[in-house]
Design an enzyme around this catalytic site. Structure first.
Site, PDB file in Angstrom:
ATOM      1  N   ARG A 247       0.880  -1.185   0.000  1.00  0.00           N
ATOM      2  CA  ARG A 247       0.000   0.000   0.000  1.00  0.00           C
ATOM      3  C   ARG A 247       0.908   1.222   0.000  1.00  0.00           C
ATOM      4  NH1 ARG A 247      -5.197   1.514   3.673  1.00  0.00           N
ATOM      5  NH2 ARG A 247      -6.027   0.068   2.131  1.00  0.00           N
TER       6      ARG A 247
ATOM      7  N   HIS B 161      -7.531   0.415  -6.116  1.00  0.00           N
ATOM      8  CA  HIS B 161      -7.669  -0.404  -4.898  1.00  0.00           C
ATOM      9  C   HIS B 161      -8.356  -1.726  -5.287  1.00  0.00           C
ATOM     10  CE1 HIS B 161      -7.778  -1.483  -0.818  1.00  0.00           C
ATOM     11  NE2 HIS B 161      -8.626  -0.609  -0.314  1.00  0.00           N
TER      12      HIS B 161
ATOM     13  N   GLN C 208     -10.146  -4.171  -2.689  1.00  0.00           N
ATOM     14  CA  GLN C 208     -11.433  -3.662  -2.201  1.00  0.00           C
ATOM     15  C   GLN C 208     -12.527  -3.884  -3.239  1.00  0.00           C
ATOM     16  OE1 GLN C 208     -12.250  -1.893   0.879  1.00  0.00           O
ATOM     17  NE2 GLN C 208     -14.215  -2.532   0.064  1.00  0.00           N
TER      18      GLN C 208
ATOM     19  N   ASP D 179     -17.408   6.920  -0.682  1.00  0.00           N
ATOM     20  CA  ASP D 179     -16.056   6.828  -0.128  1.00  0.00           C
ATOM     21  C   ASP D 179     -15.736   8.199   0.468  1.00  0.00           C
ATOM     22  OD1 ASP D 179     -13.412   6.154   0.424  1.00  0.00           O
ATOM     23  OD2 ASP D 179     -12.724   6.280  -1.655  1.00  0.00           O
TER      24      ASP D 179
ATOM     25  N   CYS E   2     -16.496   1.546   1.281  1.00  0.00           N
ATOM     26  CA  CYS E   2     -15.278   0.748   1.486  1.00  0.00           C
ATOM     27  C   CYS E   2     -14.750   0.892   2.905  1.00  0.00           C
ATOM     28  CB  CYS E   2     -14.214   1.140   0.464  1.00  0.00           C
ATOM     29  SG  CYS E   2     -13.852   2.901   0.423  1.00  0.00           S
TER      30      CYS E   2
ATOM     31  N   ARG F 180     -13.544  -8.682   2.957  1.00  0.00           N
ATOM     32  CA  ARG F 180     -12.138  -8.447   2.583  1.00  0.00           C
ATOM     33  C   ARG F 180     -11.300  -9.680   2.922  1.00  0.00           C
ATOM     34  NH1 ARG F 180     -10.147  -3.250   2.185  1.00  0.00           N
ATOM     35  NH2 ARG F 180      -8.331  -4.284   1.321  1.00  0.00           N
TER      36      ARG F 180
HETATM   37  N1   CP Z   1     -11.126  -0.158   2.937  1.00  0.00           N
HETATM   38  C1   CP Z   1      -9.837  -0.156   3.316  1.00  0.00           C
HETATM   39  O1   CP Z   1      -8.912  -0.399   2.511  1.00  0.00           O
HETATM   40  O2   CP Z   1      -9.658   0.093   4.636  1.00  0.00           O
HETATM   41  P1   CP Z   1      -8.277   0.365   5.377  1.00  0.00           P
HETATM   42  O3   CP Z   1      -7.759   1.699   4.880  1.00  0.00           O
HETATM   43  O4   CP Z   1      -8.619   0.384   6.836  1.00  0.00           O
HETATM   44  O5   CP Z   1      -7.318  -0.729   5.027  1.00  0.00           O
HETATM   45  N1  NVA Z   2     -10.142   6.623  -1.286  1.00  0.00           N
HETATM   46  C1  NVA Z   2      -9.737   6.216   0.044  1.00  0.00           C
HETATM   47  C2  NVA Z   2      -9.930   4.736   0.202  1.00  0.00           C
HETATM   48  C3  NVA Z   2      -9.607   4.221   1.579  1.00  0.00           C
HETATM   49  C4  NVA Z   2      -9.779   2.737   1.686  1.00  0.00           C
HETATM   50  C5  NVA Z   2      -8.292   6.607   0.278  1.00  0.00           C
HETATM   51  O1  NVA Z   2      -7.461   6.409  -0.606  1.00  0.00           O
HETATM   52  O2  NVA Z   2      -7.994   7.115   1.368  1.00  0.00           O
END
Ligand code: CP
Ligand code: NVA
Length: 301
Positions: A102, A129, A132, A217, A257, A285
């Site tokens: 990530r 992502h 997700q 989101d 999400c 997930r």
């Molecule tokens: N939805 C998601 O990716 O959550 P986190 O940022 O908590 O991993």
């Molecule tokens: N769009 C959000 C998704 C978090 C899971 C971000 O990137 O922070």
């Protein structure tokens, strides 16, 4: 399945079917089977951004499949002090059997995957992502029994990693996708070009008519905190609240999400309503990522 999962573009229809089938099986048999395709394997987990769901579900999932999850804070790695992504990929390929990452730059993840000899899984970049979105498709499939022709309306920031991922997913799954967003955060026209089943609509109330699912989101994605004030101002008419939900069908279901910023992109009333399936979605997930890992590492599937 391809060597890496960097975006939904790496997933074929056949892969998706396998992921769904295996996710359902692993969900049903959790704690009651001895399927250990990661036995003897160590999976690195490089995180440059915060995470609750992704980190915990991957760590637990890798453990349940018999592997060892090794969490690494990207800020504490040498790549943060000038070591190249390519050299990092070469070194990690000598120790690990796979990497979940990530980070900010999607190009960095592509370079990591190109230089590594081991599978690389994108656990969120600024652009995509995929873990997700595959979970979201599975959750919709569980509830509706199909994906083709399902109308999903994504409301809010139409230009972030989730909206981009939904555009690709709509192409893969045949969803009727409407992205309700203001001009400033409109969905990426280049990504949309190949998918006639993806529509941009400025008016959220119009967009949600006959929706099977409403998705939202956060308005301020990780890494965009300095734009917060401007985003709150531009996106305030795109809140998923009871009034907006009432403009959809009475059977509409709500997805997010998570993390939710209650009172911003979604109200408490909607999050906690009987229409909301966000915690089933979050649970999935774990099951879906286990299926993805199994597909990447178990060559018999
Ligand atoms: N939805 C998601 O990716 O959550 P986190 O940022 O908590 O991993
Ligand atoms: N769009 C959000 C998704 C978090 C899971 C971000 O990137 O922070």
């Amino acid at each position: 399945m391809k060597k890496d999962l960097l975006s939904v573009a790496d997933i074929s229809k056949e892969d998706l079917e396998k992921i769904f089938k295996l996710s359902a099986k692993l969900k049903k048999e959790r704690g009651r089977n001895d399927y250990k395709p990661l036995s003897g394997k160590s999976i690195g987990m490089i995180f440059a951004k915060a995470s609750t769901r992704t980190r915990v579900s991957f760590e637990v999932g890798i453990h349940e499949l018999g592997g060892f999850p090794l969490y690494m804070d990207q800020g504490k790695m040498q790549v943060g002090r000038g070591e190249s992504v390519a050299d990092t990929a070469r070194v990690l390929s000598r120790y690990l059997h796979g990497v979940v990452i990530r980070t900010y730059s999607h190009a960095d993840v592509e370079e990591l995957a190109a230089e590594a000899t081991i599978p690389i899984i994108n656990a969120l970049t600024d652009d995509f992502h995929p873990c997700q979105i595959l979970t979201d498709l599975f959750t919709i499939y569980e509830y509706s029994g199909r994906l083709d022709g399902i109308k999903l309306v994504y409301v809010g920031d139409g230009d972030n990693n989730m909206a981009n991922s939904f555009i690709l997913a709509a192409g893969l799954a045949g969803l009727e996708l409407v992205i309700a967003a203001p001009g400033k955060y409109r969905p990426n026209p280049e990504l949309m070009r190949d998918f006639p089943n993806v529509v941009w609509e400025k008016d959220p109330a119009k967009a949600v008519a006959n929706a099977d699912y409403i998705y939202t989101d956060v308005w301020v994605s990780m890494g965009f905190e300095d734009e917060a004030a401007e985003r709150f101002e531009t996106l305030r008419d795109y809140q998923v609240n009871s009034k907006l939900v009432a403009a959809a069908s009475p059977e509409v279901k709500i997805l997010h999400c998570l993390p939710a910023h209650r009172g911003e992109e979604i109200t408490d009333e909607v999050m906690d309503s009987e229409r909301s399936i966000v915690f089933d979605q979050a649970e999935n997930r774990l099951h879906v990522q286990k299926a993805i890992l199994a597909l990447l590492f178990d060559k018999r599937i």
